[in-house]
Scaffold this motif. Structure first.
Motif, mmCIF file in Angstrom:
data_model
loop_
_atom_site.group_PDB
_atom_site.id
_atom_site.type_symbol
_atom_site.label_atom_id
_atom_site.label_comp_id
_atom_site.label_asym_id
_atom_site.label_seq_id
_atom_site.Cartn_x
_atom_site.Cartn_y
_atom_site.Cartn_z
ATOM 1 N N VAL A 3 0.846 -1.194 0.000
ATOM 2 C CA VAL A 3 0.000 0.000 0.000
ATOM 3 C C VAL A 3 0.880 1.242 0.000
ATOM 4 C CG1 VAL A 3 -1.697 1.340 1.320
ATOM 5 C CG2 VAL A 3 -2.002 -1.129 1.047
ATOM 6 N N ARG A 4 1.893 1.233 0.825
ATOM 7 C CA ARG A 4 2.829 2.369 0.904
ATOM 8 C C ARG A 4 3.530 2.587 -0.434
ATOM 9 N NH1 ARG A 4 5.005 5.455 4.600
ATOM 10 N NH2 ARG A 4 7.201 6.025 4.532
ATOM 11 N N ALA A 5 4.029 1.522 -1.042
ATOM 12 C CA ALA A 5 4.745 1.636 -2.310
ATOM 13 C C ALA A 5 3.838 2.137 -3.430
ATOM 14 C CB ALA A 5 5.355 0.284 -2.683
ATOM 15 N N VAL A 6 2.620 1.620 -3.507
ATOM 16 C CA VAL A 6 1.673 2.047 -4.543
ATOM 17 C C VAL A 6 1.304 3.516 -4.339
ATOM 18 C CG1 VAL A 6 -0.689 1.724 -5.402
ATOM 19 C CG2 VAL A 6 0.818 -0.253 -5.104
ATOM 20 N N ALA A 7 1.103 3.929 -3.102
ATOM 21 C CA ALA A 7 0.765 5.331 -2.825
ATOM 22 C C ALA A 7 1.883 6.263 -3.290
ATOM 23 C CB ALA A 7 0.494 5.523 -1.338
ATOM 24 N N ILE A 8 3.117 5.908 -2.990
ATOM 25 C CA ILE A 8 4.256 6.735 -3.413
ATOM 26 C C ILE A 8 4.301 6.813 -4.935
ATOM 27 C CG2 ILE A 8 6.781 6.854 -3.507
ATOM 28 C CD1 ILE A 8 6.764 5.655 -0.638
ATOM 29 N N ALA A 9 4.140 5.685 -5.607
ATOM 30 C CA ALA A 9 4.207 5.652 -7.074
ATOM 31 C C ALA A 9 3.115 6.501 -7.705
ATOM 32 C CB ALA A 9 4.113 4.210 -7.568
#
Length: 157
Positions: free
Chosen positions: A60-66
């Motif tokens: 979730v964190r990685a997708v949000a940053i992307a």
């Protein structure tokens, strides 16, 4: 140093001071994510083209940053639970390691009508970064994506 707070669309947009402060923080977080890929994916043909182990543990964190780094706006909610902005909204899907991406907005915002194109844009952003993104329709034809990293390759020797 404080940890970067991602915008998932389930709370108020994290404060970065002025808008430029948030943009700079997002850019720095995304550059860090790409650096992690380069350092950790040394056995991949394109180290920057596939999610690193860190992203697999915090999808979730990685997708949000992307998404935010690509200029896709997050949705937001006020402290009373009312949606205040139209954009992506992220959460864990039913299967572990899978992120559910929805396009939500305040009542009357037209978010439901914009969802098809907006989610296709989200999917394109994430696919360029090596994520698998599939679109689904739920009750009342509500569109959403399920996003996950590709299967991990063979273990290193």
């Amino acid at each position: 140093m404080a940890e970067f707070e991602v915008a998932t669309g389930t709370t108020e947009v994290p404060d970065g001071g002025d808008g430029r402060g948030r943009l700079a923080a997002v850019r720095t977080a995304f550059e860090g994510l790409l650096q992690i890929r380069r350092l950790m994916n040394t056995d991949a043909a394109d180290p920057g083209g596939v999610p690193a182990e860190w992203e697999r543990r915090q999808p979730v964190r990685a997708v949000a940053i992307a998404l935010e780094a690509a200029g896709v706006p997050p949705s937001a909610m006020d402290t009373e639970g009312h949606r205040t902005a139209t954009g992506y909204c992220l959460g864990a899907a039913e299967r572990p390691g899978v992120v559910r991406v929805e396009w939500l907005g305040p009542p009357g915002s037209g978010a439901g009508y914009a969802a098809e194109d907006a989610l296709r844009n989200c999917a394109a952003v994430l696919r360029r970064l090596g994520w698998e993104a599939l679109e689904y329709r739920g009750p009342r034809r509500h569109r959403y994506l399920e996003v996950e990293p590709p299967p991990a390759g063979p273990p290193r020797r």
